[in-house]
Write an enzyme that holds these catalytic residues in place. Structure first.
Site, PDB file in Angstrom:
ATOM      1  N   ASP A  10      -4.057   2.879   4.971  1.00 19.68           N
ATOM      2  CA  ASP A  10      -5.572   2.763   4.728  1.00 19.68           C
ATOM      3  C   ASP A  10      -5.636   1.136   5.060  1.00 19.68           C
ATOM      4  O   ASP A  10      -5.049   0.429   5.423  1.00 19.68           O
ATOM      5  CB  ASP A  10      -5.970   3.323   3.488  1.00 19.68           C
ATOM      6  CG  ASP A  10      -5.561   2.724   2.220  1.00 19.68           C
ATOM      7  OD1 ASP A  10      -4.867   1.688   2.307  1.00 19.68           O
ATOM      8  OD2 ASP A  10      -6.079   3.129   1.027  1.00 19.68           O
ATOM      9  N   CYS A  66      -0.381   2.362   1.520  1.00 18.23           N
ATOM     10  CA  CYS A  66      -1.972   1.973   0.729  1.00 18.23           C
ATOM     11  C   CYS A  66      -1.693   0.665  -0.051  1.00 18.23           C
ATOM     12  O   CYS A  66      -0.741   0.005  -0.002  1.00 18.23           O
ATOM     13  CB  CYS A  66      -2.370   3.170   0.392  1.00 18.23           C
ATOM     14  SG  CYS A  66      -1.419   4.096  -1.288  1.00 18.23           S
ATOM     15  N   THR A  68      -1.088   0.675  -3.347  1.00 17.24           N
ATOM     16  CA  THR A  68       0.078   0.667  -4.351  1.00 17.24           C
ATOM     17  C   THR A  68       1.194   1.857  -3.714  1.00 17.24           C
ATOM     18  O   THR A  68       2.155   1.875  -4.231  1.00 17.24           O
ATOM     19  CB  THR A  68      -0.532   1.631  -5.579  1.00 17.24           C
ATOM     20  OG1 THR A  68      -1.182   2.902  -5.053  1.00 17.24           O
ATOM     21  CG2 THR A  68      -1.464   0.745  -6.331  1.00 17.24           C
ATOM     22  N   HIS A  99      20.371  11.156  -0.279  1.00 15.24           N
ATOM     23  CA  HIS A  99      20.563  12.351  -1.199  1.00 15.24           C
ATOM     24  C   HIS A  99      19.130  13.090  -1.037  1.00 15.24           C
ATOM     25  O   HIS A  99      19.175  14.481  -1.352  1.00 15.24           O
ATOM     26  CB  HIS A  99      20.513  11.568  -2.443  1.00 15.24           C
ATOM     27  CG  HIS A  99      21.768  10.844  -2.984  1.00 15.24           C
ATOM     28  ND1 HIS A  99      22.103  10.775  -4.228  1.00 15.24           N
ATOM     29  CD2 HIS A  99      22.849  10.787  -2.120  1.00 15.24           C
ATOM     30  CE1 HIS A  99      23.634  10.261  -4.251  1.00 15.24           C
ATOM     31  NE2 HIS A  99      23.852  10.322  -2.830  1.00 15.24           N
ATOM     32  N   HIS A 134      23.739  17.746  -1.930  1.00  8.61           N
ATOM     33  CA  HIS A 134      22.300  17.511  -1.909  1.00  8.61           C
ATOM     34  C   HIS A 134      21.362  18.477  -1.150  1.00  8.61           C
ATOM     35  O   HIS A 134      20.300  18.734  -1.542  1.00  8.61           O
ATOM     36  CB  HIS A 134      21.948  15.935  -1.260  1.00  8.61           C
ATOM     37  CG  HIS A 134      23.016  15.014  -1.827  1.00  8.61           C
ATOM     38  ND1 HIS A 134      22.743  14.728  -3.024  1.00  8.61           N
ATOM     39  CD2 HIS A 134      24.097  14.594  -1.527  1.00  8.61           C
ATOM     40  CE1 HIS A 134      23.677  13.788  -3.596  1.00  8.61           C
ATOM     41  NE2 HIS A 134      24.494  13.740  -2.571  1.00  8.61           N
TER      42      HIS A 134
HETATM   43  C1  RB5 Z   1      -7.613   1.395  -2.064  1.00 13.14           C
HETATM   44  O1  RB5 Z   1      -8.519   0.392  -2.790  1.00 13.14           O
HETATM   45  C2  RB5 Z   1      -6.625   1.907  -3.014  1.00 13.14           C
HETATM   46  O2  RB5 Z   1      -6.913   2.784  -4.037  1.00 13.14           O
HETATM   47  C3  RB5 Z   1      -5.608   2.611  -2.133  1.00 13.14           C
HETATM   48  O3  RB5 Z   1      -5.134   1.695  -1.046  1.00 13.14           O
HETATM   49  C4  RB5 Z   1      -4.516   3.117  -2.657  1.00 13.14           C
HETATM   50  O4  RB5 Z   1      -3.609   2.060  -3.439  1.00 13.14           O
HETATM   51  C5  RB5 Z   1      -4.140   4.401  -3.521  1.00 13.14           C
HETATM   52  O5  RB5 Z   1      -3.584   4.959  -4.125  1.00 13.14           O
END
Ligand code: RB5
Length: 151
Positions: A10, A66, A68, A99, A134
């Site tokens: 994203d 993304c 996180t 695994h 596995h």
């Molecule tokens: C975008 O602001 C953020 O929410 C997205 O990149 C991600 O971290 C969501 O899990």
């Protein structure tokens, strides 16, 4: 061994995505970037879906980035046939392939530094599934989420 890698992000992952695209291509892998091309705000489930479609159709590896890595991994893991692993170090990336036969690596650009993200990616792409016990556990993943299995 050269791999086909489908990659998407994203807006919060687009910078790291570009770095990984160049890195993987320079290492001889075939890389398909499903977007986005810039940091304009987008919805990560749409790009997760594009990567999952291509991974399943081409029996390829995928990478989703993304902020996180959480939203991408949650979305990707809802798709049958996708085993997405959010990895924070090389050991996790290696084990995810060896695994868990993970076919999608998830990364968080706001969490994992660029150098580490490159090492994680290299470890993921280089490792392969060990099979054996596995495989039995992967088969159970498909069948045991209706409740506890009998002992
Ligand atoms: C975008 O602001 C953020 O929410 C997205 O990149 C991600 O971290 C969501 O899990």
């Amino acid at each position: 061994m050269p791999q086909t890698v489908i990659i998407g992000s994203d807006h919060a992952g687009v910078l790291l995505k570009k770095i990984l695209v160049d890195h993987l291509a320079a290492a001889g892998h075939t890389v398909v970037d499903v977007g986005p091309a810039d940091a304009k705000s987008v919805d990560y489930p749409l790009y997760a879906a594009s990567v999952c479609d291509a991974v399943l159709a081409q029996n390829a590896l995928g990478i989703l980035i993304c902020g996180t890595g959480l939203g991408m991994s949650m979305t990707a893991n809802r798709r049958p046939g996708i085993r997405a692993a959010l990895c924070g170090n090389e050991f996790m990336a290696r084990m995810a392939r060896m695994h868990n036969d993970a076919n999608v690596l998830c990364l968080g650009e706001r969490v994992t530094g660029q150098g580490l993200a490159l090492s994680i990616t290299d470890a993921f792409v280089a490792a392969s599934f060990e099979g054996g016990r596995h495989q039995r556990r992967l088969d159970l993943m498909e069948t045991c989420h209706g409740g506890p299995v009998s002992k």
